[in-house]
Design a protein around this motif. Structure first.
Motif, PDB file in Angstrom:
ATOM      1  N   UNK A   4      32.161  11.121  -9.381  1.00  0.00           N
ATOM      2  CA  UNK A   4      31.864  10.553 -10.696  1.00  0.00           C
ATOM      3  C   UNK A   4      32.012   9.030 -10.674  1.00  0.00           C
ATOM      4  N   UNK A   5      33.065   8.545 -10.036  1.00  0.00           N
ATOM      5  CA  UNK A   5      33.266   7.090  -9.987  1.00  0.00           C
ATOM      6  C   UNK A   5      32.085   6.393  -9.331  1.00  0.00           C
ATOM      7  N   UNK A   6      31.568   6.983  -8.262  1.00  0.00           N
ATOM      8  CA  UNK A   6      30.422   6.371  -7.562  1.00  0.00           C
ATOM      9  C   UNK A   6      29.187   6.356  -8.450  1.00  0.00           C
ATOM     10  N   UNK A   7      28.940   7.451  -9.150  1.00  0.00           N
ATOM     11  CA  UNK A   7      27.775   7.512 -10.034  1.00  0.00           C
ATOM     12  C   UNK A   7      27.916   6.531 -11.195  1.00  0.00           C
ATOM     13  N   UNK A   8      29.132   6.394 -11.693  1.00  0.00           N
ATOM     14  CA  UNK A   8      29.360   5.515 -12.837  1.00  0.00           C
ATOM     15  C   UNK A   8      29.286   4.046 -12.428  1.00  0.00           C
ATOM     16  N   UNK A   9      29.908   3.658 -11.316  1.00  0.00           N
ATOM     17  CA  UNK A   9      29.980   2.237 -10.978  1.00  0.00           C
ATOM     18  C   UNK A   9      28.594   1.664 -10.705  1.00  0.00           C
ATOM     19  N   UNK A  10      27.722   2.435 -10.070  1.00  0.00           N
ATOM     20  CA  UNK A  10      26.380   1.923  -9.803  1.00  0.00           C
ATOM     21  C   UNK A  10      25.602   1.737 -11.104  1.00  0.00           C
ATOM     22  N   UNK A  11      25.792   2.669 -12.034  1.00  0.00           N
ATOM     23  CA  UNK A  11      25.075   2.549 -13.311  1.00  0.00           C
ATOM     24  C   UNK A  11      25.686   1.480 -14.204  1.00  0.00           C
ATOM     25  N   UNK A  12      26.994   1.339 -14.133  1.00  0.00           N
ATOM     26  CA  UNK A  12      27.628   0.263 -14.899  1.00  0.00           C
ATOM     27  C   UNK A  12      27.117  -1.093 -14.424  1.00  0.00           C
ATOM     28  N   UNK A  13      26.990  -1.269 -13.127  1.00  0.00           N
ATOM     29  CA  UNK A  13      26.467  -2.531 -12.582  1.00  0.00           C
ATOM     30  C   UNK A  13      25.053  -2.785 -13.094  1.00  0.00           C
ATOM     31  N   UNK A  39      27.870  -5.000  -6.880  1.00  0.00           N
ATOM     32  CA  UNK A  39      26.949  -4.398  -5.908  1.00  0.00           C
ATOM     33  C   UNK A  39      27.289  -4.839  -4.481  1.00  0.00           C
ATOM     34  N   UNK A  40      27.599  -6.118  -4.327  1.00  0.00           N
ATOM     35  CA  UNK A  40      27.915  -6.622  -2.999  1.00  0.00           C
ATOM     36  C   UNK A  40      29.249  -6.082  -2.474  1.00  0.00           C
ATOM     37  N   UNK A  41      30.047  -5.508  -3.362  1.00  0.00           N
ATOM     38  CA  UNK A  41      31.344  -4.965  -2.955  1.00  0.00           C
ATOM     39  C   UNK A  41      31.381  -3.445  -2.974  1.00  0.00           C
ATOM     40  N   UNK A  42      30.221  -2.821  -3.086  1.00  0.00           N
ATOM     41  CA  UNK A  42      30.195  -1.357  -2.939  1.00  0.00           C
ATOM     42  C   UNK A  42      30.698  -1.028  -1.535  1.00  0.00           C
ATOM     43  N   UNK A  43      31.652  -0.113  -1.406  1.00  0.00           N
ATOM     44  CA  UNK A  43      32.272   0.131  -0.092  1.00  0.00           C
ATOM     45  C   UNK A  43      31.504   1.115   0.783  1.00  0.00           C
ATOM     46  N   UNK A  44      30.250   1.336   0.454  1.00  0.00           N
ATOM     47  CA  UNK A  44      29.414   2.241   1.238  1.00  0.00           C
ATOM     48  C   UNK A  44      28.007   1.655   1.250  1.00  0.00           C
ATOM     49  N   UNK A  45      27.199   2.002   2.218  1.00  0.00           N
ATOM     50  CA  UNK A  45      25.853   1.418   2.301  1.00  0.00           C
ATOM     51  C   UNK A  45      24.918   1.965   1.220  1.00  0.00           C
ATOM     52  N   UNK A  46      24.063   1.088   0.680  1.00  0.00           N
ATOM     53  CA  UNK A  46      23.012   1.498  -0.252  1.00  0.00           C
ATOM     54  C   UNK A  46      21.702   0.894   0.227  1.00  0.00           C
ATOM     55  N   UNK A  47      20.607   1.459  -0.245  1.00  0.00           N
ATOM     56  CA  UNK A  47      19.287   1.033   0.235  1.00  0.00           C
ATOM     57  C   UNK A  47      18.920  -0.366  -0.266  1.00  0.00           C
ATOM     58  N   UNK A  75      19.469  -4.256  -1.403  1.00  0.00           N
ATOM     59  CA  UNK A  75      20.333  -5.398  -1.109  1.00  0.00           C
ATOM     60  C   UNK A  75      20.946  -5.973  -2.375  1.00  0.00           C
ATOM     61  N   UNK A  76      20.266  -5.799  -3.511  1.00  0.00           N
ATOM     62  CA  UNK A  76      20.734  -6.353  -4.782  1.00  0.00           C
ATOM     63  C   UNK A  76      20.693  -5.288  -5.862  1.00  0.00           C
ATOM     64  N   UNK A  77      21.567  -5.428  -6.834  1.00  0.00           N
ATOM     65  CA  UNK A  77      21.568  -4.515  -7.974  1.00  0.00           C
ATOM     66  C   UNK A  77      20.227  -4.560  -8.695  1.00  0.00           C
ATOM     67  N   UNK A  78      19.551  -5.707  -8.648  1.00  0.00           N
ATOM     68  CA  UNK A  78      18.282  -5.836  -9.355  1.00  0.00           C
ATOM     69  C   UNK A  78      17.143  -5.090  -8.672  1.00  0.00           C
ATOM     70  N   UNK A  79      17.332  -4.733  -7.429  1.00  0.00           N
ATOM     71  CA  UNK A  79      16.320  -3.953  -6.733  1.00  0.00           C
ATOM     72  C   UNK A  79      16.450  -2.462  -7.039  1.00  0.00           C
ATOM     73  N   UNK A  80      17.610  -2.036  -7.520  1.00  0.00           N
ATOM     74  CA  UNK A  80      17.806  -0.630  -7.856  1.00  0.00           C
ATOM     75  C   UNK A  80      16.995  -0.212  -9.086  1.00  0.00           C
ATOM     76  N   UNK A  81      16.786  -1.149 -10.003  1.00  0.00           N
ATOM     77  CA  UNK A  81      16.072  -0.816 -11.228  1.00  0.00           C
ATOM     78  C   UNK A  81      17.030  -0.427 -12.338  1.00  0.00           C
ATOM     79  N   UNK A  82      16.476  -0.198 -13.504  1.00  0.00           N
ATOM     80  CA  UNK A  82      17.293   0.131 -14.673  1.00  0.00           C
ATOM     81  C   UNK A  82      17.912   1.515 -14.500  1.00  0.00           C
ATOM     82  N   UNK A  83      19.201   1.646 -14.823  1.00  0.00           N
ATOM     83  CA  UNK A  83      19.880   2.935 -14.615  1.00  0.00           C
ATOM     84  C   UNK A  83      19.263   4.061 -15.432  1.00  0.00           C
TER      85      UNK A  83
END
Length: 1017
Positions: free
Chosen positions: A818-827, A842-850, A852-860
């Protein structure tokens, strides 16, 4: 916020053997600090965005439709203030949201670079000798350099606030392609018959020595004028009126049309005595009733009947009505000017003549007022304007020549009226009066030869265009509609050097105007190639098109420049491409970057723009000038939607001013002041958070107290994110089936499912808020989510799961899921507003994501499976119970009966059906190690029904609801007592199975059976 119960371990720690039971806990590990360190970190994040070319890539390559928020150009003069911050950050929030939603939101920032303030700044920086030798072209070059210097300073400030834009390709109204487009707009209006030259009264600024548009005026409070009542002696009457006056004995039968000297006068009232030398008529309303009143034997005044009583009191004159007549009967009366050697007629005016003030008869000077001019034109009066450009009366003012109309003319003229026996009364009069918005000095009406845009030619189209626009708030439509419906023709010429020239030629002998398609096209091409300086650099022979080159000696080029509102009002043509009708918003060709790589093609901008966003004063400024030029040329508004904001005030609702010492400098707020204790560097995100927190549809406050509150909110959001990140240091978000740690949604405990439902509700609410530009609702929802849903409830209950459980246990991994799902959406949710914090998360997520920036993920977004509305009612009841328990725990702490809540046990008896149903849901959970009431209440044990504890510390019958919104009272009994057993040194729970345990050689303690099992595993 999560309390400081467990200290944070350094990243990568825990390899040494444990030396205490604390070392066996799952401590927070994250480099994401409690403090933002904004002065250093924000520029680092901005450099990362620039290196990644995030804005450029997203604005050109996003899959969605083009979104164009067209920037209204701020003036290129002076330091940025909080008004700039409110405006530009609102725009950036909207643009970043559009980018996150997949739109191609390209933002081209602009600057208004021409006009008097810059010209004056240049002149102020020069000595008197240097000024005398200054040529127009040299002044223009200095003004150009000054404007670019100001643009550079303001641009740096905007970028520091995290604003994304085409900073390397802004639009400036001094750019030659912009000026050429402006000439194109002007030319099309000329050819459509909307531009003309005429002698008309216009707002004139003696302090600036130029004509002004309505949008360049302001109306400060506290202005007073010297008002006078004056008697103009009648010397001739029309035959019909003469006969009526003879009938009452006022004139003799032999001289019915020539009253005796001093026997009859028309009374007028004016607040501009300096215009009396220019008086050429007295106007009446033909439909009003007027009275001939006896003042004393042999002396009579004509005034409006409805004003007799009030004038009798204010003038302290008897005013005995002898004869009533309609205004139309006064037409043709001739009076003698009391100060000048001339006689003038009484004429019929318009509906502007009322009985609200004055005498009902209006002093008319066609050279000094719009109504006067229109009335004079109908009556065939000449236009007399005995005032020069500096406000000094000319020789045509007779004995008053040389006096200044805003200084010594009024007293001299009033004294002359008194000497002539024509002054009935003088008094100060407080009223709205126009001032030059730049020099802050009064203006006058003055008839001069000017260039005008005839709004009458397209007024109906403009009103139709207004109706087709979405105005936010809706009252904006009423404001601009009334202004356009009532406005006169637009004076577009200015007598200045620093501006775009009106490209007209005048015949040297006849004054004939040369302004046609050939000259317009030729000048537009020259300006496109060389800029508007070409008008001053070249002589007529080089400026005229080839067909007129041979007769160049017959023509002289004009010296007027265009109103700066025409400059900025042409931006739809110069920036949005509105002169190229029929083109769609497609991309231009790709360009090469400095390192030779291919840059995505820049997105074309929409015309009409999707949105214009400026202060509410722009209904009479940029919104209107843009509307009028666009409608005149293309028949449509240049925008589909217009959003307005209010102005910034201090915390007491006062206007900010240096004299009051209440100015908030955004540069100091962001970077800190000289005394960092008093003026700390809060960073750009706190400034941005302020913009999101206010209802900007009205005026908005800002001051030190508000800034501190916002900084506190920012810290709470940051610490929420830190808690989320710190508990994910050993979590792999891949599904367990793929070797990760994530628990499938269907297997999550009730508490976790409720948390995901609350997160989904937040995403839905915030999305709606952003769609509706209601950012203050986002601010409120964000606070509530972080402080209440996460910190006060979920984190509080989950602490034991996260810290005490075995690292890889279901109990902990389900919570981490739940924390992982929430923190990405909160960002993602905070990214449009707290863009630096979002990227830092986003730069401090402790696991790899596709991405490079929170803005590339798109709107939650939230999957449909997150929705669990069936949990809301049971959860509300349990939270109400929790509120009651907390209230009793706090009472016991205050009395010294308890310390930590885990020292307590709770007994419930006589629970109502609704709570019983909620507790049954909890009892039936497949995950009792998570979904158990004791953990949710943060106590060591819960007993339902049964005998009361031997020693009851507190008791609550539930008769009275608390202040907590979740606490509905409830008629059941709640008892608090000391928990049975002994405190576990590892988890701090009180249980009856606590035993001695050896952790390591020389390290032992008494811990519970659960902890012994965890350590054994």
């Amino acid at each position: 916020m999560p309390g400081p119960i467990i200290p944070v371990a350094a990243p990568g720690a825990v390899t040494a053997p444990p030396v205490s039971y604390k070392d066996t806990l799952n401590l927070l590990q994250t480099p994401f600090g409690m403090r933002a360190n904004a002065r250093t970190r924000e520029p680092e994040l901005q450099a990362f965005w620039a290196e990644q070319r995030l804005y450029e890539r997203l604005s050109s390559s996003n899959p969605g439709l083009v979104f164009t928020l067209h920037d209204g150009p701020p003036y290129a003069n002076g330091a940025l203030h909080v008004g700039h911050a409110l405006n530009k950050i609102l725009k950036d929030i909207i643009n970043k949201y559009a980018l996150l939603k997949g739109r191609r939101a390209r933002f081209v920032p602009g600057w208004d670079c021409h006009g008097l303030p810059i010209e004056l700044k240049v002149l102020q920086g020069m000595g008197s000798e240097e000024r005398r030798g200054l040529t127009p072209i040299e002044l223009r070059r200095r003004a150009h350099a000054y404007a670019l210097e100001q643009v550079a300073g303001q641009k740096a400030g905007f970028r520091r606030w995290g604003i994304w834009a085409d900073w390397d390709q802004p639009y400036l109204t001094l750019q030659k392609h912009y000026e050429a487009a402006q000439i194109g707009v002007f030319g099309q209006m000329v050819l459509a018959g909307h531009i003309y030259r005429g002698l008309k009264p216009v707002h004139w600024s003696p302090s600036s020595r130029t004509a002004l548009a309505e949008a360049e005026l302001e109306y400060p409070d506290g202005h007073t004028s010297p008002s006078v009542y004056v008697a103009f002696p009648v010397v001739e009457l029309p035959a019909g009126l003469g006969a009526r006056l003879t009938a009452i004995g006022l004139t003799s039968a032999e001289a019915a049309t020539t009253p005796a000297a001093g026997a009859l006068a028309v009374a007028i009232w004016t607040t501009t005595p300096w215009t009396l030398p220019a008086n050429l008529a007295v106007s009446v309303n033909g439909a009003l009733d007027y009275a001939v009143c006896r003042v004393e034997p042999g002396r009579h005044l004509i005034v409006a009947t409805a004003l007799v009583e009030s004038l009798r009191e204010s003038l302290a004159l008897p005013l005995e009505p002898l004869l009533s007549l309609k205004g139309a009967e006064l037409e043709g009366v001739v009076y003698r000017h009391p100060l000048m050697e001339r006689s003038s007629p009484v004429v019929i005016g318009g509906d502007y003549i009322t009985t609200e003030a004055g005498t009902g008869l209006v002093h008319t000077a066609p050279g000094h007022g719009v109504d006067d001019f229109n009335t004079g034109r109908k009556a065939g009066l000449p236009v007399l304007c005995p005032v020069d450009e500096g406000g000094t009366l000319t020789a045509e003012a007779g004995p008053f020549a040389g006096l200044n109309v805003l200084k010594d003319a009024n007293p001299a003229i009033i004294a002359a009226l008194e000497g002539a026996g024509a002054l009935l009364k003088q008094e100060s009069y407080a009223h709205r009066y126009p001032y030059d918005w730049r020099t802050k000095k009064p203006t006058i009406f003055r008839a001069t030869e000017q260039w005008f845009a005839s709004v009458e030619g397209f007024r109906a189209e403009a009103l139709d265009a207004i109706a087709a626009v979405d105005w936010l708030p809706a009252s904006g439509r009423n404001r601009i509609e009334a202004m356009v419906r009532e406005r006169g023709d637009w004076c577009i010429s200015r007598q200045r050097t620093w501006g775009v020239p009106i490209p007209v030629f005048y015949h040297r002998e006849t004054g004939e105007v040369l302004l046609d398609a050939a000259t317009l096209d030729h000048i537009q091409a020259l300006i496109a190639a060389h800029g508007s300086d070409v008008w001053w650099e070249k002589e007529e022979a080089e400026l005229l098109p080839p067909a007129h080159a041979a007769e160049a000696h017959l023509w002289r080029k004009g010296t007027d420049t265009m109103d700066v509102w025409f400059d900025s009002g042409s931006s739809w043509a110069a920036v949005l491409g509105g002169l190229q009708t029929g083109e769609t918003a497609e991309a231009t060709e790709a360009s090469e970057t400095a390192d030779g790589s291919q840059e995505p093609p820049a997105t074309r901008l929409n015309y009409p723009a999707d949105l214009y966003l400026e202060g509410s004063d722009q209904h009479r400024g940029w919104f209107q000038s843009s509307l009028l030029t666009s409608v005149a040329v293309n028949g449509c508004a240049p925008y589909k939607r217009v959003l307005t904001h209010g102005f910034t005030l201090d915390e007491k609702g006062r206007k900010m001013s240096k004299s009051l010492g209440n100015v908030v400098d955004p540069a100091v707020l962001v970077e800190g002041g000289k005394n960092e204790k008093q003026e700390p560097a809060y960073g750009a995100d706190v400034l941005r958070l302020w913009v999101s927190s206010v209802d900007y549809s009205a005026d908005v406050p800002l001051g030190p107290g508000i800034v501190k509150q916002l900084a506190d909110v920012s810290r709470k959001v940051r610490n929420t994110a830190r808690y989320l990140l710190g508990n994910l240091h050993d979590f792999d978000p891949r599904p367990r089936a793929e070797g990760g740690d994530a628990v499938p949604l269907a297997e999550l405990p009730l508490l976790d499912r409720w948390m995901l439902h609350r997160t989904a509700a937040l995403i839905e609410a915030v999305s709606t808020d952003f769609d509706n530009f209601a950012f203050y609702r986002f601010f409120q929802a964000l606070q509530n989510f972080c402080v209440v849903d996460l910190s006060n409830v979920y984190f509080d209950i989950a602490k034991d799961r996260l810290y005490v459980s075995a690292a890889g246990s279901f109990r902990r991994r389900s919570c981490q899921t739940v924390l992982q799902l929430v923190v990405e959406r909160l960002a993602g949710l905070i990214a449009p507003v707290l863009c630096h914090m979002a990227e830092d998360i986003w730069q401090n997520l402790p696991y790899p994501v596709a991405e490079a920036s929170v803005f590339e993920r798109g709107w939650p977004t939230a999957p449909a499976a997150w929705s669990a509305p069936e949990l809301l009612a049971p959860m509300e009841r349990i939270l109400a119970l929790r509120a009651r328990v907390n209230r009793q725990l706090e009472s016991c702490r205050s009395a010294g009966a308890l310390g930590a809540s885990l020292e307590a046990q709770v007994q419930l008896s006589g629970v109502d059906a609704a709570l019983a149903e909620a507790l049954e849901l909890l009892e039936s959970s497949a995950h009792p190690e998570v979904d158990n009431l004791a953990d949710w209440l943060l106590v060591s044990a819960v007993q339902l029904e049964g005998a009361a504890p031997a020693v009851v510390l507190a008791e609550d019958h539930g008769d009275t609801p608390s202040d907590d919104s979740n606490d509905t009272g409830g008629g059941f009994r709640l008892r608090l007592a000391h928990a049975d057993g002994e405190k576990c040194e590892r988890c701090w729970h009180y249980t009856t199975d606590v035993e001695e345990h050896t952790l390591a050689p020389g390290v032992s303690g008494r811990i519970c059976g659960r902890c012994r099992q965890i350590l054994a595993d």
